[in-house]
Write an enzyme that holds these catalytic residues in place. Structure first.
Site, PDB file in Angstrom:
ATOM      1  N   MET D  14      -9.248   2.914  -3.811  1.00 32.36           N
ATOM      2  CA  MET D  14      -9.190   1.652  -4.530  1.00 32.36           C
ATOM      3  C   MET D  14     -10.593   1.113  -4.742  1.00 32.36           C
ATOM      4  SD  MET D  14      -6.058   0.151  -5.084  1.00 32.36           S
ATOM      5  CE  MET D  14      -6.101  -1.614  -4.630  1.00 32.36           C
ATOM      6  N   LYS D  37     -21.133   1.855   7.058  1.00 31.59           N
ATOM      7  CA  LYS D  37     -22.386   2.555   7.339  1.00 31.59           C
ATOM      8  C   LYS D  37     -23.300   2.367   6.132  1.00 31.59           C
ATOM      9  CE  LYS D  37     -20.157   6.810   5.784  1.00 31.59           C
ATOM     10  NZ  LYS D  37     -19.770   8.195   6.055  1.00 31.59           N
ATOM     11  N   THR D  92      -5.359  -6.284   0.878  1.00 33.70           N
ATOM     12  CA  THR D  92      -4.725  -5.649   2.035  1.00 33.70           C
ATOM     13  C   THR D  92      -3.596  -6.524   2.546  1.00 33.70           C
ATOM     14  OG1 THR D  92      -7.050  -5.775   2.704  1.00 33.70           O
ATOM     15  CG2 THR D  92      -5.735  -4.025   3.658  1.00 33.70           C
ATOM     16  N   THR D  93      -2.529  -5.896   2.998  1.00 33.04           N
ATOM     17  CA  THR D  93      -1.429  -6.650   3.602  1.00 33.04           C
ATOM     18  C   THR D  93      -1.642  -6.685   5.104  1.00 33.04           C
ATOM     19  OG1 THR D  93      -0.239  -4.593   3.738  1.00 33.04           O
ATOM     20  CG2 THR D  93       0.278  -6.025   1.887  1.00 33.04           C
ATOM     21  N   HIS D 147       9.381   8.587  -7.109  1.00 32.50           N
ATOM     22  CA  HIS D 147       8.017   8.888  -6.669  1.00 32.50           C
ATOM     23  C   HIS D 147       7.836  10.398  -6.509  1.00 32.50           C
ATOM     24  CE1 HIS D 147       8.065   4.599  -5.608  1.00 32.50           C
ATOM     25  NE2 HIS D 147       6.746   4.664  -5.638  1.00 32.50           N
ATOM     26  N   LYS D 151       5.970  11.699  -0.871  1.00 32.45           N
ATOM     27  CA  LYS D 151       6.248  10.410  -0.237  1.00 32.45           C
ATOM     28  C   LYS D 151       7.292  10.625   0.856  1.00 32.45           C
ATOM     29  CE  LYS D 151       7.440   5.624  -1.422  1.00 32.45           C
ATOM     30  NZ  LYS D 151       6.227   5.040  -0.836  1.00 32.45           N
TER      31      LYS D 151
END
Lengths: 258, 258, 258, 258
Positions: D14, D37, D92-93, D147, D151
């Site tokens: 992402m 880093k 982010t969750t 999908h 998955k």
């Protein structure tokens, strides 16, 4: 040359539609119908109604008998028609293996074509046959069938038949990830020889099926929508034309088409 | 038996994907590649790079040459391969009729199989061929092809090819209502022998086509989605296996499949 | 509380379906119908038939008048109903701006709700409204509408209406590649403010529309299938319930829903 | 005015896509990235890399922090950003309720907008929200999610979330025929509050979902196809623009859109 046709079972839903279709088509002459009772001329077109098939054949000499009656009568009708040189086009299922064998013998003896089709919808038959052919090259298959919510059984007969036909072409193997996990039971559908079938039921739907074949970077979808029962008429019309050219027993529309 | 394969054109987008696929597949051994320059080992796998096809064949003795180069080189490559007993699998189009004739002669002389496929996507080829077969029974056809909005030409080559293939099976006739009227020009799409083709262009789309065949009360839809170029790999893999069993020229994947 | 309803135009196709639906629904009591002739009781349910709306209202005191008659009568019916405190639910289009203005005034004067809906199909209205909302975020839009091949005009009224609604939300801009080229005229469909509409016509189809909204890496598709005219009934039922709670004029089902 | 943006987590899939998108968009200036880093300048564009968020903020003064890191870091980043007047856009969750509460308090104290979006795909968010809105009028719903076959879990998180959102709008009820019978176990899918979810897994597929809402004589289908991860970029871009106008916490893209 106009083909002379008789219809057995003209009062049912399929029968009514068949009467209407044949009357409109110049290629055919509807010479008579076979019914279980000889009521007033409900067809409104001076088409004679018989309660005996033998008398119907003797009096109106049809080339073809389209039989849309119930399984209990249809075997006897078929044999009687063949014996008298009338070519049967049969839409009812439910023959025993023995009955099929005897029909085959009778057809060979009399050299009179006979077509028996569990499914008269040409589109559905093409979908099933194409699925079988494609699965040789794209063996990962899932089936989604969708019907109105008044249907009791799931999956549909057509979906099960499709999976069986595909199974003849590919080895059984478990599709999907080897660690696949259902967070909610049933999510991955019914498993038939490693293929998954999903049954959708909703008000508004009629009868629909799609077969999805996935390969690296691609998807092939074969879909059939049946919007109303007139979808069966084109298969009946095709069968009447074809049965005139045949002198063997043909079981299943796919064997006429391919 | 492992099949020894050389790839011509390993640097293009198709070529790179082919190299990657063949290296991973145990059925094959990638023995060498043919490139226009002999740069550092960009393949990172000790696979020798040649700039001369003759030398490549002499040194690495491939069974099959997969050629993904530009049309200007491919004819000469094909002839050279056949003369040296190497079976070509060709993905480039653009041969003249004369060139095809000479390739055919050479193939017959040497009895070495050769496959030329303008489209290596098995799913697309199945969609086109099934459309042609179905149109005999459901002759009312419309084609919707959908591509990303950076595509300049409309309709796509695949859509035009599909319409041509269907045209071979059915007589040309004007579909739709005889008094049909476009309130806005272009609504009914491109007319090819009475069939209508519709070209959708949107960001996000890749390459998709559906062929709709309508009949009384029913619709048959044959759809192919190509999500990325790996969709071509299964056709190349199939062709390598098949070319080993052939000793004639096969033009078009459909002639391998049906 | 059961809502007392009268139907004007009970003999047409929409009217018949409405009568059937209301008789079956316990929330309603069908108290009378307005017809242009007072024939035998064709409804077979002891429901009185009137040829004068005033008499119908005086004698059977409906809460709501569902009017499915022709445009030439419907304006007068609407005004008469409102003046007598009966709430109109109107499915016919074709009011002039002046007529709408007068209906609005009458509604405000009498404080009696009135719903006028050019399209009673809830699914179609949702599809149109969602398309408009989504186009703000995904402004690249194409519309594919599909109808039976007896439809004369292309594109359909619903497709044009959808494009207009989307046009209110996004600026007009030419979609597709700036050098886009039609190899065959019409391939890219009808251009409405830069959006493209494609009209498919095939036997078997009923009335279907899909709106495709593309964005980088994604596609949103909003599709409505109308399989038969009963699809309009849920909109009529909703409107009868809602009109009882309103005291203004509501034009378009979307203004009831959102 | 150009918006100055920093990205946390620029090395993930992402993150890489986000860096690429923001560099190309003239509305934004990518001023710095936060990484775990400080390697060679892997971005190849002289964009400074920091390992401390405080130093990054102090030195490069971004307006917005786009955080695409793992849940373990993201809470601290969010608080630090807000305290320093930098507006967070978080993908982010995994926040706890307590953490969300503290973020909300901090946002109110500092009057600095903050957007947290578990799903940045605008098309997917629209599909879910429209499904919820439509279910009020068409309460019979089935969900098909499709999908790739790598998955592991079924159904997908998006499908379960969609069912939950729909459940808020309609009462739970068992759909389908009351005597419904599975001839093969799992055919009717996973049952969530009476809704059925079907999970298709095939090679070639990416991430697709359709929500089918059936009513008498009609079907409404809301479908989202995600072809690659760039589908998330439009949601991030929208969020950066919007967070500049907000001074509250917004949780979920749907609350930005509707």
């Amino acid at each position: 040359m106009v083909i002379k046709v008789a219809i057995a079972g003209p009062r049912g839903r399929m029968g009514k539609a068949a009467v209407e279709t044949l009357i409109k088509d110049k290629a055919f002459l509807l010479v008579s119908v076979l019914d279980h009772k000889k009521e007033e001329d409900f067809l409104g077109d001076n088409i004679p109604i018989y309660t005996s098939l033998k008398e119907l054949i003797y009096q109106t000499k049809p080339d073809v008998l389209v039989d849309l009656t119930v399984p209990s009568c249809v075997y006897e009708h078929t044999i009687t028609a063949i014996e008298n040189g009338v070519r049967p086009v049969i839409g009812t299922t439910g023959f025993t293996d023995l009955q099929l064998e005897e029909i085959r013998n009778k057809v060979e003896e009399k050299e009179v074509g006979c077509i028996i089709a569990p499914n008269f919808s040409i589109g559905a038959v093409l979908m099933m046959k194409f699925s079988q052919m494609a699965a040789r090259y794209l063996p990962n298959v899932e089936i989604i069938e969708m019907h109105h919510d008044q249907k009791v059984d799931a999956p549909s007969g057509t979906a099960i038949k499709t999976a069986q036909m595909i199974h003849e072409e590919r080895n059984a193997f478990e599709q999907g990830h080897s660690d696949e996990k259902e967070l909610i039971e049933g999510a991955r559908g019914a498993n038939v020889n490693g293929m998954h079938i999903h049954s959708v039921r909703l008000p508004g739907l009629v009868a629909h099926q799609q077969v999805l074949l996935g390969g690296e970077g691609q998807l092939l979808t074969l879909r059939h929508d049946s919007f109303d029962r007139t979808s069966f008429m084109s298969g009946i019309v095709l069968s009447i034309h074809e049965v005139m050219k045949q002198n063997t027993l043909i079981y299943g529309l796919e064997n006429l088409i391919f």
